[in-house]
Design an enzyme around this catalytic site. Structure first.
Site, PDB file in Angstrom:
ATOM      1  CG  ASP A 126      -2.177   0.906   0.920  1.00  0.00           C
ATOM      2  OD1 ASP A 126      -2.506   1.116  -0.260  1.00  0.00           O
ATOM      3  OD2 ASP A 126      -2.782   1.404   1.889  1.00  0.00           O
ATOM      4  CG  ASP A 164      -4.369  -2.172  -3.183  1.00  0.00           C
ATOM      5  OD1 ASP A 164      -5.436  -2.384  -3.786  1.00  0.00           O
ATOM      6  OD2 ASP A 164      -4.321  -1.576  -2.100  1.00  0.00           O
ATOM      7  CG  ASP A 315     -12.728   1.833   2.865  1.00  0.00           C
ATOM      8  OD1 ASP A 315     -12.494   0.639   2.611  1.00  0.00           O
ATOM      9  OD2 ASP A 315     -13.783   2.397   2.538  1.00  0.00           O
TER      10      ASP A 315
END
Length: 341
Positions: A126, A164, A315
């Site tokens: 991330d 991701d 989130d």
């Protein structure tokens, strides 16, 4: 997790099934076959109708339902059953994934269901954003994914691999010096997970609002070994509509030789937040649960609609939310209240 718009051994499993290894294969004759009795395969009106996937009886949502009932909040409890009584993915956390994987595998085996997991521990995860972290280095990641796979054993399972990880290469968020290592680790992870005979693996490919040109994903997915997987995953933790995602997925599939894919429908019931707003992916208001998890998608390319993002998990610390991955009952209630079913 940024969304930019962005073992147990065979003996253990068989013992839990009580039928022994010489009996019926809990996965059926093929890995894609529905698992469970007819009532779970769609011939009833139960909340999990049409879904062969395991429902965790001790999930955050299930515990919240029990708490609401004890408090006399019967209406809220009833609403939240729209989450608690449906299967959501398990996200094994920490340096040792074995306890979380083992618990889910045991529960799923006892119920004759398929467990759904997310492997989310790639180094430099991330890009230092809300879900920063991951394994400390390549060696640690190889050990982690090996332990994960060992714990799956022969149990029927779906693993969505590293949300991701590939899109962050495409959008430039992951520094170039890490690209080669990441491709290698993802390819090795697919190899390792696919050694488990009843495990299906879907390599994450982001969502159409993030990487809007599927052609940009083709070479990176190929370098990461998607051809060895069962396909790719789309819309993880995002809100794009089923039609938008399926159209994008079909285009990407055509560039990958007909690869199949899964769609995260956990929070896309009313689509994304309208307008081009900053952090539209992070705890957007007014969203709703989407199609419940099922393998009956009506689309030959879509292997399953899954709830990969756990509805009600934050989130990140935006719009008043707690840390990423933390249970947020108020948000969960909103998702359930606005759901069509």
């Amino acid at each position: 997790m940024s969304r930019r718009t962005l073992s147990p051994a065979l003996a253990l499993v068989c013992g839990l099934l009580l039928a022994g290894c010489g009996g019926e294969d809990p996965a059926g004759s093929a890995a894609r076959a529905p698992v469970g009795p007819p009532s779970v395969r769609g011939e009833s009106t139960a909340p999990t109708a049409g879904s062969p996937f395991w429902v965790d009886p001790d999930s955050d949502a299930a515990r919240q339902v029990r708490q609401y009932e004890a408090q006399g909040r019967t209406e809220d409890a009833e609403l939240l059953r729209r989450i608690a009584e449906r299967p959501v993915a398990e996200w094994p956390a920490g340096d040792d994934p074995v306890p979380d994987v083992t618990r889910a595998v045991r529960g799923a085996a006892a119920d004759r269901r398929t467990a759904v997991f997310v492997a989310y521990n790639i180094p430099h995860r991330d890009c230092g954003m809300y879900s920063a972290g991951g394994a400390r280095d390549a060696g640690a990641y190889r050990e982690w994914i090996g332990s994960f796979a060992d714990a799956l054993g022969d149990a029927p399972a779906i693993v969505v691999l590293e949300p991701d990880a590939v899109p962050h290469i495409v959008d430039g968020c992951t520094p170039g010096e890490y690209h080669g290592e990441r491709y290698q680790l993802l390819s090795e992870a697919i190899d390792r997970l696919k050694r488990q005979p009843n495990t299906r693996v879907y390599l994450d490919a982001g969502n159409p609002a993030w990487i809007d040109d599927p052609g940009k994903l083709v070479e990176p997915l190929q370098k990461a070994g998607v051809a060895k997987a069962d396909g790719f995953s789309l819309n993880v933790s995002n809100f794009q509509t089923d039609d938008t995602v399926k159209s994008f997925g079909a285009r990407l599939s055509g560039m990958l030789g007909g690869a199949h894919f899964t769609v995260d429908t956990s929070r896309n019931g009313v689509g994304p937040l309208p307008g081009d707003r900053e952090e539209a992916w992070c705890n957007p208001p007014g969203r709703a649960l989407g199609v419940p998890p099922t393998e009956r998608t009506g689309d030959a390319l879509v292997d399953a609609y899954l709830w990969i993002k756990r509805p009600g998990d934050s989130d990140g610390p935006c719009r008043g939310g707690p840390a990423a991955g933390t249970w947020w009952p108020e948000y969960a209630l909103g998702l359930a209240r606005r759901a069509k079913a």
